[in-house]
Design a protein around this motif. Structure first.
Motif, short mmCIF file in Angstrom:
data_model
loop_
_atom_site.label_atom_id
_atom_site.label_comp_id
_atom_site.label_asym_id
_atom_site.label_seq_id
_atom_site.Cartn_x
_atom_site.Cartn_y
_atom_site.Cartn_z
N VAL A 48 38.38 -6.60 42.37
CA VAL A 48 36.92 -6.59 42.48
C VAL A 48 36.41 -7.61 41.48
CG1 VAL A 48 34.82 -5.20 42.32
CG2 VAL A 48 36.92 -4.15 43.16
N CYS A 49 35.66 -8.60 41.96
CA CYS A 49 35.23 -9.69 41.08
C CYS A 49 34.16 -9.20 40.10
CB CYS A 49 34.72 -10.88 41.89
SG CYS A 49 33.10 -10.66 42.61
N SER A 50 33.90 -10.00 39.08
CA SER A 50 32.97 -9.56 38.03
C SER A 50 31.56 -9.37 38.59
CB SER A 50 32.98 -10.54 36.86
OG SER A 50 32.76 -11.85 37.33
N ASP A 51 31.14 -10.22 39.54
CA ASP A 51 29.80 -10.05 40.12
C ASP A 51 29.69 -8.71 40.83
OD1 ASP A 51 29.03 -12.51 39.22
OD2 ASP A 51 29.32 -13.53 41.14
N CYS A 52 30.73 -8.37 41.60
CA CYS A 52 30.69 -7.10 42.34
C CYS A 52 30.79 -5.91 41.39
CB CYS A 52 31.81 -7.07 43.38
SG CYS A 52 31.49 -8.20 44.76
N GLN A 53 31.53 -6.08 40.31
CA GLN A 53 31.59 -5.01 39.31
C GLN A 53 30.21 -4.77 38.72
OE1 GLN A 53 34.72 -5.37 36.27
NE2 GLN A 53 35.84 -6.64 37.71
N VAL B 242 41.93 -11.71 45.50
CA VAL B 242 40.92 -11.58 46.55
C VAL B 242 40.00 -10.42 46.22
CG1 VAL B 242 40.51 -11.29 49.02
CG2 VAL B 242 42.61 -12.41 48.24
N CYS B 243 38.70 -10.70 46.12
CA CYS B 243 37.76 -9.61 45.87
C CYS B 243 37.61 -8.79 47.14
CB CYS B 243 36.39 -10.14 45.43
SG CYS B 243 35.20 -8.80 45.22
N GLU B 244 37.83 -7.52 47.01
CA GLU B 244 37.77 -6.61 48.15
C GLU B 244 36.37 -6.50 48.74
OE1 GLU B 244 39.11 -2.82 46.69
OE2 GLU B 244 41.03 -3.16 47.72
N ARG B 245 35.36 -6.74 47.89
CA ARG B 245 33.99 -6.51 48.35
C ARG B 245 33.38 -7.75 48.99
NH1 ARG B 245 32.75 -2.56 43.80
NH2 ARG B 245 34.37 -1.05 44.32
N CYS B 246 33.53 -8.91 48.35
CA CYS B 246 32.82 -10.12 48.85
C CYS B 246 33.77 -11.20 49.35
CB CYS B 246 31.90 -10.67 47.77
SG CYS B 246 32.77 -11.42 46.38
N ASP B 247 35.09 -10.94 49.38
CA ASP B 247 36.06 -11.93 49.88
C ASP B 247 36.16 -13.17 49.02
OD1 ASP B 247 36.71 -10.27 51.92
OD2 ASP B 247 36.25 -11.67 53.53
ZN LIG Z 1 33.19 -9.77 44.74
#
Ligand SMILES: [Zn+2]
Length: 157
Positions: A147-152, A107-112
């Protein structure tokens, strides 16, 4: 002339299992409930109750928010839908497609964003750990906060 080949029995309609389940609860398969069921079948990936409501209203305009909230536990209870709590104020749902029972979520912490991964090792692990304590595993879950790659990428730029 050869006799026509016997057709194997067609696979039973999966909605029948849902109807049978709600009948056990003393409920009827109303148009609205069946529309929520159908909407869940159509949705792929993780969705919220609101997204399910929107899809169900495309099928049957009279579906209310209350119907969706009352039907979701029935869908979960009969095993059609899985509830995924990622520790937010809203729950995500995923329609079961008969895949492996042991899965984990990233689960990405930033964008779910939620990624489902097969986790067959969990079955072995659960059984081994439970057996050690004389217990029988019923269910288990593994959730990895990430944290997903987009959010990184967004954070880096
Ligand atoms: Zn994300």
């Amino acid at each position: 002339m050869a006799a026509p080949e016997r057709q194997p029995n067609p696979p039973s309609d999966p909605s029948e299992a849902f109807r049978a389940y709600i009948a056990q609860q003393g409920l009827r398969g109303t148009r609205q409930r069946m529309a929520v069921y159908e909407a869940a079948r159509q949705l792929t990936g993780h969705y919220t109750a609101d997204e399910l409501l929107r899809r169900a209203r495309d099928i049957e305009r009279s579906v209310s928010r209350a119907t969706v909230y009352r039907t979701l536990p029935l869908l979960v209870g009969c095993g059609s839908v899985r509830e995924i709590d990622v520790g937010r104020d809203h729950t995500y749902y995923l329609t079961e497609n008969g895949g492996p029972a042991f899965r984990a979520q990233l689960v990405c912490e930033r964008c779910d964003r939620i990624v489902e991964v097969d986790a067959p090792f969990m079955e072995w692990y659960g059984k081994a750990v439970a057996a050690k304590h004389g217990m029988r595993p019923v269910s288990q879950r593994l959730q990895v906060s990430a944290v997903c790659s987009d959010c990184q990428r967004r954070a880096a730029s």
